[in-house]
Structure formats: structure tokens, C-alpha cells
Design an enzyme around this catalytic site. Sequence first.
Site, short mmCIF file in Angstrom:
data_model
loop_
_atom_site.label_atom_id
_atom_site.label_comp_id
_atom_site.label_asym_id
_atom_site.label_seq_id
_atom_site.Cartn_x
_atom_site.Cartn_y
_atom_site.Cartn_z
CE LYS A 88 -4.18 -0.98 2.58
NZ LYS A 88 -4.98 -0.64 3.74
CG ASP A 108 -10.10 0.85 7.16
OD1 ASP A 108 -9.21 0.17 7.69
OD2 ASP A 108 -11.26 0.45 7.02
CE1 TYR A 125 -9.85 -10.73 -0.93
CE2 TYR A 125 -9.51 -8.54 -0.03
CZ TYR A 125 -9.87 -9.86 0.13
OH TYR A 125 -10.26 -10.31 1.37
NE ARG A 137 -4.26 1.99 -1.66
CZ ARG A 137 -4.58 0.75 -2.06
NH1 ARG A 137 -4.19 0.29 -3.22
NH2 ARG A 137 -5.29 -0.03 -1.26
P1 IMP Z 1 -7.01 -2.70 5.56
O1 IMP Z 1 -7.47 -1.44 4.95
O2 IMP Z 1 -5.56 -2.61 5.95
O3 IMP Z 1 -7.89 -3.20 6.65
O4 IMP Z 1 -6.96 -3.84 4.47
C1 IMP Z 1 -7.93 -4.13 3.55
C2 IMP Z 1 -7.52 -5.34 2.75
O5 IMP Z 1 -8.14 -5.25 1.48
C3 IMP Z 1 -6.02 -5.43 2.47
O6 IMP Z 1 -5.30 -6.16 3.41
C4 IMP Z 1 -5.98 -6.14 1.12
O7 IMP Z 1 -6.04 -7.52 1.32
C5 IMP Z 1 -7.26 -5.67 0.48
N1 IMP Z 1 -7.02 -4.54 -0.45
C6 IMP Z 1 -7.26 -3.23 -0.24
N2 IMP Z 1 -6.90 -2.49 -1.30
C7 IMP Z 1 -6.41 -3.36 -2.18
C8 IMP Z 1 -5.85 -3.19 -3.49
O8 IMP Z 1 -5.69 -2.10 -4.05
N3 IMP Z 1 -5.47 -4.32 -4.10
C9 IMP Z 1 -5.59 -5.56 -3.53
N4 IMP Z 1 -6.10 -5.76 -2.33
C10 IMP Z 1 -6.50 -4.67 -1.65
#
Ligand code: IMP
Length: 194
Positions: free
Chosen positions: A22, A75, A149, A174
Site C-alpha cells: 500500500k 482503510d 485481491y 486509492r
Molecule cells: P485494511 O485497509 O488494511 O484493513 O486492508 C484491507 C484489505 O483489502 C487489504 O489487506 C488487502 O487484502 C485488500 N485490499 C485493499 N486495497 C487493495 C488493493 O488495491 N489491491 C488488492 N487488495 C487490496
Amino acid sequence: MKVEEDMRQSFDLFFVSSNYHKYLEVKEILHSFGINIKFFKYDLEEIQSNSLKEIAFKKAADAFKKCKKPIIIEDDGLFIDSLCGFPGQYSSFVFKTIGNKGILQLLKKNRKAKFVSIISFCNDKISKSFEGKIEGNISKIQNGKSWGYDPIFIPLNMNKTFAELNKKNKLSHRYKSLKKFSNWYLHMMKSCDQ
Ligand code: IMP
């Protein structure tokens, strides 16, 4: 010289997360808007809530407490229509448990989904959030190599997954939330200068 250094340091902006993938995306996108960030690696605790915004606000306050400098956090989540929005705010947990394979096994005909990103900024005076969304579909099999994903999400009107596209950072959820943040942040910095 000392004063100038102090000034520059006070404008430092940190991205707080435990997710290096990220960070790399956030860094590249913000750089394209003329904003440089530093990485503050930290595993932020997440509250249980149905609202990504609420989770993001709390994460941002915690991140500022820890880092003591202006910060942004993200998030986000994948919301699948036929699963009533699941995994949504549980995306991180679901990825670590059933993963992409498990998600693919759950889906039948309706494969509509969206990614939502909330970017939250926090310093000693301001706490503010910005949202970005991208609609799309879940692929039938995993395609391409990337994180999370990405190998199963195909943006609307495209035939490649995020993992296969080299322009993900120009159209993703994003990118959209960071674009809104950048407009606000650069405007705020400009008015601080005057
Ligand atoms: P958090 O925002 O850290 O709770 O994570 C959300 C989860 O969604 C991440 O750990 C990823 O597995 C998934 N995720 C969020 N954005 C993306 C992306 O741009 N590509 C792939 N997976 C994503």
C-alpha cells in the site's frame, strides 16, 4: 539553517501502515501530485464497525498519537454485491483466511464488486477523510501476480485484473481518494504559506 530544517520537518507527512504494498502505491500516486511522504511502519488496531469511515478516523487518531507528526492512513475494502458487501471492512481478515481462492469458490453468476478507499489525515488540529471508489467484477480465476485481491478484481469496462494492468495507480480507488486528499492538502499548505 536550523530554523529552515525545523520548518521542513514540521511539514513532513507520514503514511502509517503495516502494508508495504500500500505504501508503495500511495507514495507513487502522491508523488505524481507533488507530495512526498515517509513510511511509518506500524500495525494499527482496528475497531469493529460497519463504517470504513469510522474505522479510518480512529486509526488516524491512533497513528497521530504514535507518530506525533502529520499522518495519513488508509482503510479500504472489497465489497461484493452477491455477498451483501462481504468482505467489506473484514477484507484484511478474509484475505488472510480464505484468500482469493475462497472468494472465487463463493461466487456464481453475479460477480459485481467495488473497492472503496478512505484516506484519513490527522495532525494536532485537523482530522479529515477522503473517499474513493471503483466499480468492477470479480474474475472467474486468478490472473496476474500482485498483492491482495488484485489478481481477482477487473475494473468496469476492462478485461484485465488490477494485477495485470500497469495503469492501476491511475484509476484505482486509492488514486481517487488520494487525488481528493491532495487537492485539499496542497490548498491548505498554500494558505499556511501566506
Ligand atoms: P485494511 O485497509 O488494511 O484493513 O486492508 C484491507 C484489505 O483489502 C487489504 O489487506 C488487502 O487484502 C485488500 N485490499 C485493499 N486495497 C487493495 C488493493 O488495491 N489491491 C488488492 N487488495 C487490496
